[in-house]
Design an enzyme around this catalytic site. Sequence first.
Site, PDB file in Angstrom:
ATOM      1  N   GLY A  30       7.209  49.303 -60.956  1.00 52.45           N
ATOM      2  CA  GLY A  30       7.667  48.055 -60.346  1.00 52.45           C
ATOM      3  C   GLY A  30       9.060  48.227 -59.784  1.00 52.45           C
ATOM      4  O   GLY A  30       9.787  49.167 -60.116  1.00 52.45           O
ATOM      5  N   GLY A  32      12.678  46.005 -58.159  1.00 54.71           N
ATOM      6  CA  GLY A  32      13.441  44.789 -57.961  1.00 54.71           C
ATOM      7  C   GLY A  32      14.572  45.063 -56.993  1.00 54.71           C
ATOM      8  O   GLY A  32      14.676  46.157 -56.425  1.00 54.71           O
ATOM      9  N   SER A  34      17.762  45.423 -57.574  1.00 51.56           N
ATOM     10  CA  SER A  34      18.756  46.389 -58.039  1.00 51.56           C
ATOM     11  C   SER A  34      18.212  47.414 -59.025  1.00 51.56           C
ATOM     12  O   SER A  34      18.973  48.188 -59.592  1.00 51.56           O
ATOM     13  CB  SER A  34      19.931  45.650 -58.690  1.00 51.56           C
ATOM     14  OG  SER A  34      19.482  44.891 -59.804  1.00 51.56           O
ATOM     15  N   VAL A  37      11.433  50.490 -62.032  1.00 53.79           N
ATOM     16  CA  VAL A  37      10.857  50.876 -63.325  1.00 53.79           C
ATOM     17  C   VAL A  37       9.807  51.956 -63.072  1.00 53.79           C
ATOM     18  O   VAL A  37       8.921  51.791 -62.234  1.00 53.79           O
ATOM     19  CB  VAL A  37      10.222  49.675 -64.042  1.00 53.79           C
ATOM     20  CG1 VAL A  37       9.526  50.118 -65.332  1.00 53.79           C
ATOM     21  CG2 VAL A  37      11.278  48.631 -64.361  1.00 53.79           C
ATOM     22  N   LYS A  52      13.638  51.849 -66.980  1.00 50.67           N
ATOM     23  CA  LYS A  52      14.211  50.889 -66.045  1.00 50.67           C
ATOM     24  C   LYS A  52      15.504  51.491 -65.501  1.00 50.67           C
ATOM     25  O   LYS A  52      16.467  51.678 -66.240  1.00 50.67           O
ATOM     26  CB  LYS A  52      14.482  49.564 -66.747  1.00 50.67           C
ATOM     27  CG  LYS A  52      15.128  48.498 -65.879  1.00 50.67           C
ATOM     28  CD  LYS A  52      15.379  47.236 -66.700  1.00 50.67           C
ATOM     29  CE  LYS A  52      16.084  46.162 -65.889  1.00 50.67           C
ATOM     30  NZ  LYS A  52      16.351  44.944 -66.706  1.00 50.67           N
ATOM     31  N   ASP A 146      13.563  32.340 -72.386  1.00 54.71           N
ATOM     32  CA  ASP A 146      12.584  32.554 -71.310  1.00 54.71           C
ATOM     33  C   ASP A 146      11.247  33.035 -71.880  1.00 54.71           C
ATOM     34  O   ASP A 146      10.616  33.946 -71.343  1.00 54.71           O
ATOM     35  CB  ASP A 146      13.116  33.563 -70.292  1.00 54.71           C
ATOM     36  CG  ASP A 146      12.374  33.481 -68.948  1.00 54.71           C
ATOM     37  OD1 ASP A 146      11.760  32.425 -68.661  1.00 54.71           O
ATOM     38  OD2 ASP A 146      12.423  34.461 -68.186  1.00 54.71           O
ATOM     39  N   LYS A 148       7.421  33.051 -72.359  1.00 55.42           N
ATOM     40  CA  LYS A 148       6.258  32.681 -71.547  1.00 55.42           C
ATOM     41  C   LYS A 148       5.271  33.842 -71.607  1.00 55.42           C
ATOM     42  O   LYS A 148       5.631  34.955 -72.030  1.00 55.42           O
ATOM     43  CB  LYS A 148       6.668  32.406 -70.100  1.00 55.42           C
ATOM     44  CG  LYS A 148       7.436  33.543 -69.425  1.00 55.42           C
ATOM     45  CD  LYS A 148       7.910  33.146 -68.044  1.00 55.42           C
ATOM     46  CE  LYS A 148       8.742  34.266 -67.409  1.00 55.42           C
ATOM     47  NZ  LYS A 148       9.199  33.892 -66.051  1.00 55.42           N
ATOM     48  N   ASN A 151       6.242  37.276 -70.414  1.00 58.18           N
ATOM     49  CA  ASN A 151       7.228  38.006 -71.209  1.00 58.18           C
ATOM     50  C   ASN A 151       6.712  38.380 -72.591  1.00 58.18           C
ATOM     51  O   ASN A 151       7.495  38.623 -73.518  1.00 58.18           O
ATOM     52  CB  ASN A 151       8.511  37.188 -71.331  1.00 58.18           C
ATOM     53  CG  ASN A 151       9.274  37.129 -70.019  1.00 58.18           C
ATOM     54  OD1 ASN A 151       8.992  37.891 -69.097  1.00 58.18           O
ATOM     55  ND2 ASN A 151      10.227  36.225 -69.926  1.00 58.18           N
ATOM     56  N   ASP A 164      11.856  41.054 -72.202  1.00 55.04           N
ATOM     57  CA  ASP A 164      12.709  40.408 -71.196  1.00 55.04           C
ATOM     58  C   ASP A 164      13.751  39.500 -71.839  1.00 55.04           C
ATOM     59  O   ASP A 164      13.586  38.274 -71.910  1.00 55.04           O
ATOM     60  CB  ASP A 164      11.886  39.623 -70.182  1.00 55.04           C
ATOM     61  CG  ASP A 164      12.713  39.307 -68.925  1.00 55.04           C
ATOM     62  OD1 ASP A 164      13.946  39.472 -68.980  1.00 55.04           O
ATOM     63  OD2 ASP A 164      12.130  38.900 -67.917  1.00 55.04           O
ATOM     64  N   THR A 183      12.348  29.603 -66.934  1.00 60.13           N
ATOM     65  CA  THR A 183      11.222  29.383 -66.017  1.00 60.13           C
ATOM     66  C   THR A 183      10.821  27.919 -66.102  1.00 60.13           C
ATOM     67  O   THR A 183      10.579  27.411 -67.197  1.00 60.13           O
ATOM     68  CB  THR A 183      10.040  30.292 -66.402  1.00 60.13           C
ATOM     69  OG1 THR A 183      10.482  31.662 -66.337  1.00 60.13           O
ATOM     70  CG2 THR A 183       8.867  30.104 -65.444  1.00 60.13           C
TER      71      THR A 183
END
Length: 337
Positions: A30, A32, A34, A37, A52, A146, A148, A151, A164, A183
């Site tokens: 994955g 992002g 900045s 992974v 990461k 966070d 959910k 995560n 996370d 979220t």
Amino acid sequence: MAKEEEDDKLPDKDVAKEFYAKYEPKEILGKGISCTVRRCIEKETGKEFAAKIIDLSTDPDSGEQAVRQEIFILRHVAGHPYIIELQDVFESNTFIFLVFELCKNGELFDYLTTVVNLSEKKTRYIMRQVFEGVEYIHSRGIVHRDLKPENILLDDNLNVKITDFGFARKLDPGEVLYDLCGTPGYLAPETLRCSMMEDAPGYSFQVDIWACGVIMYTLLVGCPPFWHRKQMIMLRNIMEGKYSFSSPEWADISEAPKDLIRKLLVVDPNHRITIKEALAHPFFQTVQMWDQDIAPLKHSLRRDSHRFSRIAHLALKENLPLSTVGRKFTRAQNRKL
């Protein structure tokens, strides 16, 4: 993406000699703004991990500070079976490498979108582990902020791994928070109140308990309790604790999980059930054969065991407070179950 293009994105070996000496980076899991992974292999043992790779040059000041806070928290909560394990940290002037355990069964969110909802037995199995993990996090003075299904990872043995910690904070005794982050569909009323009222009393560990209620509701019926296509109605539903068990999906669900959800989704955090009380609730006292209960879940997930963990999604979340509720609600709607 061509292999040559992938290789070009790897940091030069001169800036991370220690990482390259111990691990061999593989394909991208994955990306992002900045960070990237990658799956990586520990050279000495052949074990797989998820690395990461954070490029500090994109945000040299606040970016590095946020990463160091997350590293501190990950180390502070290390050692629990239901918390993601940070294996290694490597630093250079321009990059930080965080090496995590690799959970090949992926996100609980992914599984939920495949099967739509879980049985009471499977929900009991998952939620017991989630509550025990959160209880440990709180005992270490950490509020996650966070929680959910995205995560929550499932490891090779189908056990929960909470991950996370980008929004997580360590609280001093009696300390409360006021910033709006997380979220939207999982935000507690007291968190929203901080953005709407100047004299809001702030919030604390109870926001994670509210999020557990939202997760449990979602696991049982496949949709979150407060979602609405109009974001202001969704906000009002959360603030008022307005949800129902009236949909056909609830018809075959027993009273015990409904009762626990009612006690979790209490608007006033001072009257919300504690995690210890939740674990002692009748919903978790049913005698059962755990291996038998979870066998169908294990079988269905192992059919896809060649897929690597989507820790990318978890690791690449931007650790930024919400600047506007509306923007985050739009993103949440685009990912609705």
